[in-house]
Design a protein around this motif. Structure first.
Motif, mmCIF file in Angstrom:
data_model
loop_
_atom_site.group_PDB
_atom_site.id
_atom_site.type_symbol
_atom_site.label_atom_id
_atom_site.label_comp_id
_atom_site.label_asym_id
_atom_site.label_seq_id
_atom_site.Cartn_x
_atom_site.Cartn_y
_atom_site.Cartn_z
ATOM 1 N N PRO A 72 -128.566 -19.315 16.526
ATOM 2 C CA PRO A 72 -127.386 -18.212 17.031
ATOM 3 C C PRO A 72 -126.081 -18.735 16.415
ATOM 4 O O PRO A 72 -125.648 -19.836 16.182
ATOM 5 N N LEU A 73 -125.194 -17.609 15.725
ATOM 6 C CA LEU A 73 -124.027 -17.940 15.128
ATOM 7 C C LEU A 73 -123.179 -16.902 15.728
ATOM 8 O O LEU A 73 -123.401 -15.764 15.875
ATOM 9 N N ALA A 74 -121.890 -17.517 16.363
ATOM 10 C CA ALA A 74 -121.032 -16.642 16.819
ATOM 11 C C ALA A 74 -119.892 -16.404 15.579
ATOM 12 O O ALA A 74 -119.227 -17.568 15.161
ATOM 13 N N LEU A 75 -119.253 -15.314 15.362
ATOM 14 C CA LEU A 75 -118.533 -14.946 14.262
ATOM 15 C C LEU A 75 -117.149 -14.187 14.932
ATOM 16 O O LEU A 75 -117.424 -13.134 15.672
ATOM 17 N N LEU A 76 -115.895 -14.744 14.575
ATOM 18 C CA LEU A 76 -114.749 -13.984 15.192
ATOM 19 C C LEU A 76 -113.784 -13.846 13.813
ATOM 20 O O LEU A 76 -113.195 -14.692 13.345
ATOM 21 N N CYS A 77 -113.820 -12.462 13.669
ATOM 22 C CA CYS A 77 -112.692 -12.270 12.301
ATOM 23 C C CYS A 77 -112.483 -10.711 12.597
ATOM 24 O O CYS A 77 -112.131 -9.969 11.675
ATOM 25 N N TYR A 78 -112.622 -10.383 13.642
ATOM 26 C CA TYR A 78 -112.246 -8.754 14.019
ATOM 27 C C TYR A 78 -111.090 -8.305 13.645
ATOM 28 O O TYR A 78 -110.862 -6.938 13.029
ATOM 29 N N ASP A 79 -109.901 -8.951 13.920
ATOM 30 C CA ASP A 79 -108.666 -8.319 13.631
ATOM 31 C C ASP A 79 -108.183 -8.404 12.166
ATOM 32 O O ASP A 79 -107.158 -7.889 11.762
ATOM 33 N N ILE A 132 -107.275 -0.646 8.734
ATOM 34 C CA ILE A 132 -106.138 -1.345 9.017
ATOM 35 C C ILE A 132 -106.585 -2.826 8.734
ATOM 36 O O ILE A 132 -107.305 -3.183 9.556
ATOM 37 N N MET A 133 -106.100 -3.434 7.485
ATOM 38 C CA MET A 133 -106.323 -4.708 7.404
ATOM 39 C C MET A 133 -105.115 -5.553 7.492
ATOM 40 O O MET A 133 -104.179 -5.335 7.533
ATOM 41 N N SER A 134 -105.332 -6.949 8.144
ATOM 42 C CA SER A 134 -104.033 -7.761 8.611
ATOM 43 C C SER A 134 -104.396 -9.289 8.124
ATOM 44 O O SER A 134 -105.624 -9.483 8.112
ATOM 45 N N PHE A 135 -103.317 -9.980 8.375
ATOM 46 C CA PHE A 135 -103.612 -11.573 8.007
ATOM 47 C C PHE A 135 -104.044 -11.987 9.483
ATOM 48 O O PHE A 135 -103.206 -11.904 10.061
ATOM 49 N N HIS A 136 -104.921 -12.629 9.580
ATOM 50 C CA HIS A 136 -105.352 -13.404 10.927
ATOM 51 C C HIS A 136 -106.283 -14.348 10.773
ATOM 52 O O HIS A 136 -107.049 -14.500 9.842
ATOM 53 N N VAL A 151 -115.492 -18.284 23.851
ATOM 54 C CA VAL A 151 -114.529 -19.386 23.779
ATOM 55 C C VAL A 151 -113.451 -19.120 22.601
ATOM 56 O O VAL A 151 -112.533 -19.190 22.865
ATOM 57 N N TYR A 152 -113.723 -18.581 21.368
ATOM 58 C CA TYR A 152 -112.961 -18.366 20.431
ATOM 59 C C TYR A 152 -112.019 -17.083 20.897
ATOM 60 O O TYR A 152 -110.748 -16.911 20.591
ATOM 61 N N TRP A 153 -112.507 -15.942 21.561
ATOM 62 C CA TRP A 153 -111.927 -15.112 21.923
ATOM 63 C C TRP A 153 -110.645 -15.423 23.096
ATOM 64 O O TRP A 153 -109.495 -15.090 22.836
ATOM 65 N N MET A 154 -110.959 -16.591 23.802
ATOM 66 C CA MET A 154 -109.831 -17.028 24.721
ATOM 67 C C MET A 154 -108.930 -17.848 23.868
ATOM 68 O O MET A 154 -107.787 -17.777 24.204
ATOM 69 N N LEU A 155 -109.122 -18.512 22.720
ATOM 70 C CA LEU A 155 -108.276 -19.068 22.029
ATOM 71 C C LEU A 155 -107.550 -18.136 21.004
ATOM 72 O O LEU A 155 -106.601 -18.490 20.225
ATOM 73 N N HIS A 156 -107.984 -17.030 20.778
ATOM 74 C CA HIS A 156 -107.610 -15.936 19.989
ATOM 75 C C HIS A 156 -105.943 -15.598 19.869
ATOM 76 O O HIS A 156 -105.523 -15.642 18.828
ATOM 77 N N GLY A 157 -105.431 -15.661 21.199
ATOM 78 C CA GLY A 157 -104.104 -15.435 21.189
ATOM 79 C C GLY A 157 -103.136 -16.653 20.544
ATOM 80 O O GLY A 157 -102.065 -16.126 20.162
ATOM 81 N N THR A 158 -103.540 -17.764 20.904
ATOM 82 C CA THR A 158 -102.880 -18.844 20.485
ATOM 83 C C THR A 158 -103.025 -19.568 19.028
ATOM 84 O O THR A 158 -102.255 -20.297 18.630
ATOM 85 N N ALA A 159 -104.255 -19.089 18.577
ATOM 86 C CA ALA A 159 -104.679 -19.508 17.245
ATOM 87 C C ALA A 159 -104.900 -18.470 16.483
ATOM 88 O O ALA A 159 -105.734 -18.492 15.515
ATOM 89 N N SER A 160 -104.118 -17.379 16.282
ATOM 90 C CA SER A 160 -104.127 -16.138 15.609
ATOM 91 C C SER A 160 -104.107 -16.502 14.020
ATOM 92 O O SER A 160 -104.518 -15.598 13.253
ATOM 93 N N ASN A 161 -103.550 -17.673 13.601
ATOM 94 C CA ASN A 161 -103.398 -17.656 11.989
ATOM 95 C C ASN A 161 -104.187 -18.803 11.826
ATOM 96 O O ASN A 161 -104.059 -19.455 10.653
ATOM 97 N N GLN A 162 -105.038 -19.339 12.511
ATOM 98 C CA GLN A 162 -106.014 -20.524 12.022
ATOM 99 C C GLN A 162 -107.469 -20.263 11.791
ATOM 100 O O GLN A 162 -107.871 -19.307 12.055
#
Length: 227
Positions: free
Chosen positions: A144-151, A168-172, A211-222
């Motif tokens: 299983p692989l989890a991917l987070l790049c929604y924004d 709409i595209m953005s740096f994230h 786990v990534y979603w919880m980190l989402h707000g504090t690691a938005s550019n990482q």
């Protein structure tokens, strides 16, 4: 060599490009050689085409869009059959790593609660990959692989039939994480192989993604990678 199949959630049409970029420094060979099972829109939508360039793609028509144009249904079915045959030939040679998102569509927030969840996996798609691995003649493994790049490029709120969605595209920031290998025969109960395996893979993907979603707000550019 052994085959590896990564069963993943699907965030945007740029998923293959983002995965490759996340891996190019730490795992350049995987980044360059991974095969992506992708929907036809990644090569037909002018906005999405650039993200597909340089990637190893096997294109299939999603069930969600199979009947958008009734006159094209048989053509799409034949194309999907050819793609399955091509996948079988590749896996027969061994030493392949394949990414597939069996949901058949991109992840979207719940329209009522606006809470985000990975889209449900299609059990028949998961079972097809299990069968292809089992019949390839080479040893095969499913992760299983989890991917987070929604924004980076969120999909429209609703599924749209027409090509040319407003985007709409953005740096994230982005992240991916691979869970431990699963053994389908140990998960499934008699007569419910595809449903049980699909459910288990989905839960593992959601667990990692949460786990990534919880980190989402504090690691938005990482960028984060966990393999």
């Amino acid at each position: 060599g052994h085959n590896v199949v990564l069963i993943s959630n699907h965030q945007t049409e740029a998923d293959p490009a983002i995965i490759a970029l996340l891996l190019e420094k730490t795992n350049p060979r995987i980044s360059e050689n991974m095969i992506y099972v992708a929907g036809d829109r990644v090569i037909t939508d002018p906005l999405c085409k650039p993200f597909s360039m340089g990637r190893n793609l096997i294109c299939v028509y999603s069930k969600r869009h199979m009947y958008d144009v009734p006159e094209h249904v048989e053509m799409k079915r034949r194309a999907n059959t050819r793609s399955l045959k091509e996948m079988a030939l590749l896996l027969r040679d061994g030493s392949k790593i394949v990414w597939i998102a069996p949901s058949g569509g991109r992840d979207r927030p719940d329209p009522l609660t606006e809470e985000w969840y990975p889209d449900s996996f299609d059990s028949s798609s998961v079972d097809n990959m299990r069968r292809l691995i089992g019949r390839s003649g080479a040893a095969g493994h499913i992760y299983p692989l989890a991917l987070l790049c929604y924004d980076i490029m969120p999909p429209p709120p609703k599924v749209e039939k027409e090509i040319g969605e407003k985007r709409i595209m953005s740096f994230h920031g982005a992240g991916l994480s691979v869970a431990p290998k699963i053994c389908p025969s140990e998960i499934a109960v008699a007569g419910k192989m595809s449903e049980e395996v699909s459910c288990f893979l989905y839960l593992k993907s959601f667990e990692k993604n949460n786990v990534y979603w919880m980190l989402h707000g504090t690691a938005s550019n990482q960028c984060r990678v966990h393999i």
